[in-house]
Scaffold this active site. Structure first.
Site, PDB file in Angstrom:
ATOM      1  N   TYR A  57       4.039 -19.083  22.353  1.00  0.00           N
ATOM      2  CA  TYR A  57       3.247 -19.815  21.367  1.00  0.00           C
ATOM      3  C   TYR A  57       1.796 -19.933  21.821  1.00  0.00           C
ATOM      4  O   TYR A  57       1.501 -20.540  22.854  1.00  0.00           O
ATOM      5  CB  TYR A  57       3.820 -21.212  21.141  1.00  0.00           C
ATOM      6  CG  TYR A  57       5.260 -21.246  20.691  1.00  0.00           C
ATOM      7  CD1 TYR A  57       5.839 -20.178  20.012  1.00  0.00           C
ATOM      8  CD2 TYR A  57       6.052 -22.365  20.936  1.00  0.00           C
ATOM      9  CE1 TYR A  57       7.158 -20.219  19.594  1.00  0.00           C
ATOM     10  CE2 TYR A  57       7.374 -22.416  20.515  1.00  0.00           C
ATOM     11  CZ  TYR A  57       7.927 -21.341  19.855  1.00  0.00           C
ATOM     12  OH  TYR A  57       9.230 -21.386  19.453  1.00  0.00           O
ATOM     13  N   PRO A 204      14.296 -26.801  10.623  1.00  0.00           N
ATOM     14  CA  PRO A 204      15.316 -27.460   9.806  1.00  0.00           C
ATOM     15  C   PRO A 204      14.806 -27.859   8.424  1.00  0.00           C
ATOM     16  O   PRO A 204      15.606 -28.208   7.552  1.00  0.00           O
ATOM     17  CB  PRO A 204      15.689 -28.693  10.636  1.00  0.00           C
ATOM     18  CG  PRO A 204      14.447 -28.995  11.422  1.00  0.00           C
ATOM     19  CD  PRO A 204      13.868 -27.651  11.760  1.00  0.00           C
ATOM     20  N   GLY A 206      12.920 -25.662   6.653  1.00  0.00           N
ATOM     21  CA  GLY A 206      12.516 -24.418   6.002  1.00  0.00           C
ATOM     22  C   GLY A 206      11.029 -24.168   6.092  1.00  0.00           C
ATOM     23  O   GLY A 206      10.385 -23.800   5.112  1.00  0.00           O
ATOM     24  N   ARG A 207      10.475 -24.366   7.314  1.00  0.00           N
ATOM     25  CA  ARG A 207       9.028 -24.195   7.538  1.00  0.00           C
ATOM     26  C   ARG A 207       8.204 -25.045   6.572  1.00  0.00           C
ATOM     27  O   ARG A 207       7.164 -24.630   6.072  1.00  0.00           O
ATOM     28  CB  ARG A 207       8.653 -22.713   7.447  1.00  0.00           C
ATOM     29  CG  ARG A 207       9.266 -21.912   8.584  1.00  0.00           C
ATOM     30  CD  ARG A 207       9.081 -20.420   8.440  1.00  0.00           C
ATOM     31  NE  ARG A 207       9.599 -19.744   9.633  1.00  0.00           N
ATOM     32  CZ  ARG A 207      10.891 -19.511   9.866  1.00  0.00           C
ATOM     33  NH1 ARG A 207      11.782 -19.874   8.968  1.00  0.00           N
ATOM     34  NH2 ARG A 207      11.300 -18.932  10.972  1.00  0.00           N
ATOM     35  N   GLY A 208       8.719 -26.242   6.316  1.00  0.00           N
ATOM     36  CA  GLY A 208       8.026 -27.195   5.465  1.00  0.00           C
ATOM     37  C   GLY A 208       8.334 -27.066   3.993  1.00  0.00           C
ATOM     38  O   GLY A 208       8.023 -27.968   3.207  1.00  0.00           O
ATOM     39  N   PHE A 209       8.958 -25.958   3.598  1.00  0.00           N
ATOM     40  CA  PHE A 209       9.182 -25.730   2.169  1.00  0.00           C
ATOM     41  C   PHE A 209      10.104 -26.768   1.558  1.00  0.00           C
ATOM     42  O   PHE A 209       9.901 -27.216   0.420  1.00  0.00           O
ATOM     43  CB  PHE A 209       9.765 -24.330   1.958  1.00  0.00           C
ATOM     44  CG  PHE A 209       9.853 -23.926   0.515  1.00  0.00           C
ATOM     45  CD1 PHE A 209       8.731 -23.484  -0.158  1.00  0.00           C
ATOM     46  CD2 PHE A 209      11.049 -24.013  -0.182  1.00  0.00           C
ATOM     47  CE1 PHE A 209       8.798 -23.128  -1.498  1.00  0.00           C
ATOM     48  CE2 PHE A 209      11.126 -23.654  -1.512  1.00  0.00           C
ATOM     49  CZ  PHE A 209      10.003 -23.206  -2.175  1.00  0.00           C
TER      50      PHE A 209
END
Length: 328
Positions: A57, A204, A206-209
């Site tokens: 990262y 968890p 969904g990448r903020g979705f």
């Protein structure tokens, strides 16, 4: 604020929800180190112990950032990091799991983190060219040397997990798990439970979705990784938004946000499950931790799963090239 309970990854005691730190250096556009460190300190103040990073990262920046943040507070932290990507950001992907690289990567991570040991050391991705027995054997030597306390794997397949565990106890498997990514449920999670291995779901939300905060990729940074992910592509995104709308309705009825409902669903997968939602903002950290207090009945869980059936999720979680590095 919710008191953070404790769960176990193998024999390792951790907060029931950890903090994924990737976005503080990588993946979601420009970040602010001062803001990120404030969020890390706030997490520790609130009782979060598990901090998750990787040498990949930010090409090492994330580990350096975590090291700065935990200076003077090392005894409050269960520090998890990962190795395996031997390339730097922007270079062709190179996965290495050979014994020499395992030792080299660990020493570099210890320097960047400014610590004398890593609590949970993961292989970030499985190297298909190197037997898992060699990789985990080298990781086991790090445990014997006192440089690492517990071992983990990330995105490994069921048989790889079984072979690795035969060499040295594996405390945790880190893989994507959420209402829109449930690939590990059929085979991988049962093997982990058979062997007493904890599960650490990344992304968890969904990448903020699944929070409902995104209706498009407009406004995202040009280098935001979601711009290249199939589920955020035109056509797929619109179909997936209908699922978020249903989750929002269910969440509203319980007086919580869609993100808290989705995260509570992951928390309810079992006492051996410790999700690591990522954020660099204190506000969202507090929202995520509040999901620990959301109680879900069997009827609630059934309604949530009916609103987000796996077969209705549009698009793969990664592009074709990235998928080749998962579940080996």
């Amino acid at each position: 604020m919710t008191t953070v309970p404790t769960r176990h990854l193998g024999e390792l005691a951790v907060s029931a929800q950890g903090l994924g730190c990737m976005g503080m250096s990588h993946g979601y556009g420009a970040a602010d180190d001062t803001q990120s460190i404030a969020t890390l300190h706030h997490a520790l103040d609130l009782g979060v112990t598990l901090l998750d990073t990787s040498d990949f990262y930010g090409s090492g920046h994330n580990e350096e950032l975590i090291g700065r943040a935990i200076a003077g507070r090392r005894d409050e932290v269960v520090l998890a990091t990962k190795f395996g990507f031997a390339n730097r950001l922007g270079e062709p992907t190179l996965i290495r799991g050979d014994a020499a690289y395992v030792r080299q990567a660990c020493e570099a991570s210890l320097r960047r983190l400014g610590v004398d040991h890593i609590d949970l050391y993961y292989q970030h991705r499985v190297d298909p060219r190197v037997p898992i027995e060699e990789t985990v054997g080298a990781m086991s030597e790090l445990v014997q040397a006192g440089k690492v306390r517990h071992l983990g794997l990330s995105e490994a397949g069921a048989q790889t997990v079984r072979r690795a565990h035969a060499v040295h106890p594996i405390a945790a498997l880190q893989s994507e798990w959420s209402l829109w990514t449930r690939d590990l449920e059929a085979e991988i999670a049962p093997v982990c439970r058979e062997l007493g291995i904890g599960i650490v779901p990344f992304s968890p939300l969904g990448r903020g979705f699944l929070t409902g905060r995104y209706n498009s990729t407009e406004g995202m940074a040009e280098n935001d990784i979601r711009r290249s992910q199939p589920r955020f592509a035109d056509g797929n995104l619109e179909r997936n938004l209908t699922i978020v709308a249903k989750l929002t309705e269910l969440a509203s009825a319980k007086g919580v946000t869609a993100g808290q409902l989705a995260l509570a669903w992951v928390q309810h997968r079992g006492d051996d499950v410790v999700p690591i939602p990522g954020t660099r903002r204190r506000q969202y950290l507090e929202e995520n931790l509040a999901a620990l207090a959301v109680e879900l009945s069997p009827e609630d869980l059934a309604a949530i799963e009916a609103a987000a059936p796996a077969e209705r999720i549009a698009g793969n979680r990664y592009d074709a090239a990235s998928l080749t590095f998962t579940s080996r």
